[in-house]
Design an enzyme around this catalytic site. Structure first.
Site, short mmCIF file in Angstrom:
data_model
loop_
_atom_site.label_atom_id
_atom_site.label_comp_id
_atom_site.label_asym_id
_atom_site.label_seq_id
_atom_site.Cartn_x
_atom_site.Cartn_y
_atom_site.Cartn_z
N GLY A 239 38.74 47.66 54.07
CA GLY A 239 38.49 47.70 52.63
C GLY A 239 38.82 49.00 51.93
O GLY A 239 38.70 49.08 50.71
N PRO A 277 41.06 48.91 59.09
CA PRO A 277 41.84 49.11 57.86
C PRO A 277 43.12 48.28 57.86
O PRO A 277 43.80 48.16 58.87
CB PRO A 277 42.18 50.61 57.92
CG PRO A 277 42.24 50.91 59.39
CD PRO A 277 41.22 50.01 60.04
N ARG A 315 49.58 38.40 44.45
CA ARG A 315 48.44 39.20 44.01
C ARG A 315 48.27 39.29 42.48
O ARG A 315 47.15 39.21 41.99
CB ARG A 315 48.48 40.61 44.62
CG ARG A 315 48.40 40.58 46.16
CD ARG A 315 48.22 41.96 46.78
NE ARG A 315 46.91 42.50 46.51
CZ ARG A 315 46.63 43.40 45.60
NH1 ARG A 315 47.59 43.94 44.86
NH2 ARG A 315 45.40 43.80 45.40
N TYR A 319 44.78 37.63 41.94
CA TYR A 319 43.70 38.62 41.83
C TYR A 319 43.76 39.41 40.53
O TYR A 319 43.01 40.37 40.37
CB TYR A 319 43.79 39.66 42.96
CG TYR A 319 43.71 39.13 44.36
CD1 TYR A 319 42.59 38.42 44.79
CD2 TYR A 319 44.74 39.38 45.27
CE1 TYR A 319 42.51 37.98 46.10
CE2 TYR A 319 44.65 38.94 46.59
CZ TYR A 319 43.53 38.24 46.99
OH TYR A 319 43.45 37.81 48.28
N CYS A 358 58.12 27.03 38.44
CA CYS A 358 57.69 26.18 37.33
C CYS A 358 56.18 26.24 37.19
O CYS A 358 55.46 25.29 37.49
CB CYS A 358 58.15 24.76 37.59
SG CYS A 358 59.92 24.70 37.84
C1 PLP Z 1 40.70 41.44 55.50
C2 PLP Z 1 39.79 42.08 56.45
C3 PLP Z 1 39.95 43.44 56.79
C4 PLP Z 1 40.99 44.32 56.17
O1 PLP Z 1 40.70 44.67 54.86
P1 PLP Z 1 41.61 45.75 54.11
O2 PLP Z 1 41.11 45.77 52.75
O3 PLP Z 1 43.01 45.28 54.19
O4 PLP Z 1 41.40 47.05 54.80
C5 PLP Z 1 39.11 43.97 57.73
N1 PLP Z 1 38.15 43.23 58.32
C6 PLP Z 1 37.96 41.93 58.02
C7 PLP Z 1 36.90 41.16 58.71
C8 PLP Z 1 38.76 41.31 57.08
O5 PLP Z 1 38.57 40.03 56.77
#
Ligand code: PLP
Length: 428
Positions: A239, A277, A315, A319, A358
């Site tokens: 994340g 990551p 994206r 998002y 489309c």
């Molecule tokens: C998607 C995901 C990640 C990676 O998240 P990033 O934002 O790309 O770092 C890590 N762990 C789990 C369980 C995920 O579903």
């Protein structure tokens, strides 16, 4: 931030001109910078060195074998979320001891494959799933390590589709339920419950949600240890954000400064840390190249209609995500110094950058200030390495784009562009 820079007015990936790649392989295509991948992995490893984490690259962010292999060569493990990704991680040469597997809906065949491979950790998301894993392990007379994914109920302040650690999401179990979970399953001989797992969302632009979540996990761990359970692994998930705009994201060092001191005492006492990551390694390491097919004006709106849309990069429409988009050969006055939502140069024009599909939702950017463009111009969509190609679809029978990996002045096609024959190959 990355190795995509304008040299003498033309966009380069490392020492390779973007235009040369598009001329050779066509458009749309994804271009990845090997040096950026390696550097971003190294920064995380260095920043978190005090807690010696197992860094498991999130395969779902960009699963290309050559990208994965590059990271395996750097010493990364892999975080997978399906049997397909497990296969991919193994095909990229990742050793099973470096693989962790999360996901709310693991099928029996996927669990069996994980057990057969002997991966490091299965991250378990529910009681029913644990019972199923334990059953399959017992039937195979195998053992595996599991971590319980807990839901720390912290708000990562990101898009609701990528918020994964609050009470109303489908992931993990609430902390209150975690104690009962360990009491029910913590002594299983085949599925050994040895850890806790978190993944709070993505991208998380501040460090405090991690601090809150890790503190909650460590407090829970203390309680579990006091009850006699073994909790030797804490998987902090992924994340970490990326620089969709210049300087927007905290650096790896900043995340580490916030998180490492909280983890250190437990690590000194034997706790193993896992990080997962994805985005922070690969987002800035990739761009999408797309060519302007037509410029269309209707009323006071201008559309740059490109050969890539939501099929190649979902994206923006899915998002509401921002990607900086710029010509690879802008006029001298328009060579960008930073990537920003509101560039201040004189003479920019407002336009929608759209794809050929489309769908009204088929766009890469709406109401964007850009240099004037014309038919045939090549555009770069920046910070597209993560959740770009991995979310691409063949909607409107669009063959999937090519992928190219650049290393200095050399580039390699690491996935060939699909053909029309590929589109129908599995059908009868
Ligand atoms: C998607 C995901 C990640 C990676 O998240 P990033 O934002 O790309 O770092 C890590 N762990 C789990 C369980 C995920 O579903």
């Amino acid at each position: 931030m990355d190795h995509f820079t304008y040299e003498h007015g033309s966009l380069h990936c490392e020492r390779t001109a973007a235009e040369a790649i598009a001329d050779a392989v066509g458009s749309p295509c994804y271009v990845y910078s090997k040096a950026t991948l390696v550097e971003h992995h190294r920064r995380i490893a260095e920043a978190f060195a005090a807690v010696q984490p197992l860094i498991c690259y999130s395969v779902k962010s960009c699963g290309n074998l050559s990208v994965c292999r590059t990271l395996v060569e750097c010493g990364a493990g892999m975080d997978v979320v399906s049997g397909g990704e497990l296969y991919r991680a193994r095909a990229a040469g990742c050793s099973p001891e470096g693989i962790v597997y999360a996901g709310v809906g693991k099928r029996d065949d996927e669990i069996a494959a994980a057990l057969d491979a002997g991966i490091f950790l299965l991250n378990v998301e529910s009681e029913a799933e644990f019972e199923n894993i334990a059953r399959i392990a017992r039937e195979k007379n195998a053992t595996c390590r599991c971590a319980l994914r807990i839901n720390p109920d912290v708000d990562p302040k990101t898009h609701r589709f990528t918020t994964t650690g609050t009470k109303e999401t489908k992931f993990g179990v609430d902390i209150d339920r975690a104690r009962a979970f360990f009491r029910a399953y913590g002594h299983d001989k085949h599925a050994r419950l040895v850890g806790l797992h978190l993944h709070i969302g993505s991208p998380v632009y501040t460090t405090d949600p991690y601090q809150q979540a890790v503190r909650k996990a460590l407090a829970l761990r203390e309680e579990l240890l006091a009850e006699g359970f073994e909790v030797t692994v804490l998987d902090v998930g992924g994340g970490f954000a990326a620089d969709y705009e210049t300087g927007r994201s905290p650096s790896a060092a900043e995340y580490a400064r916030a998180i490492v001191p909280i983890l250190e005492p437990a690590v000194r006492a034997g706790l193993k840390i896992v990080l997962e990551p994805g985005r922070s390694i690969v987002a800035n390491a990739g761009i999408l190249l797309t060519r302007v097919q037509y410029v269309k004006r209707s009323g006071d709106k201008t559309f740059a209609i490109c050969d890539a849309g939501m099929n190649a990069l979902l994206r923006p429409s899915h998002y509401d995500a921002f990607h900086f988009i710029w010509p690879t050969h802008p006029d001298a006055a328009f060579v960008p110094q930073t990537r920003t939502k509101e560039p201040t140069m004189q003479g920019l024009v407002q336009m929608d950058v759209v794809g050929p599909l489309c769908e009204t939702g088929d766009y890469l950017a709406l109401d964007r200030a850009m240099p004037p463009v014309e038919r045939g111009d090549l555009l770069a969509v920046f910070t597209a390495g993560a959740y770009g190609m991995s979310m691409a679809s063949r909607y409107n029978s669009s063959p999937l784009p090519a992928e190219v990996l650049v290393d200095g002045e050399r580039f390699t096609v690491v996935r060939r562009r699909e053909t029309y024959e590929d589109l129908v190959a599995h059908e009868r």
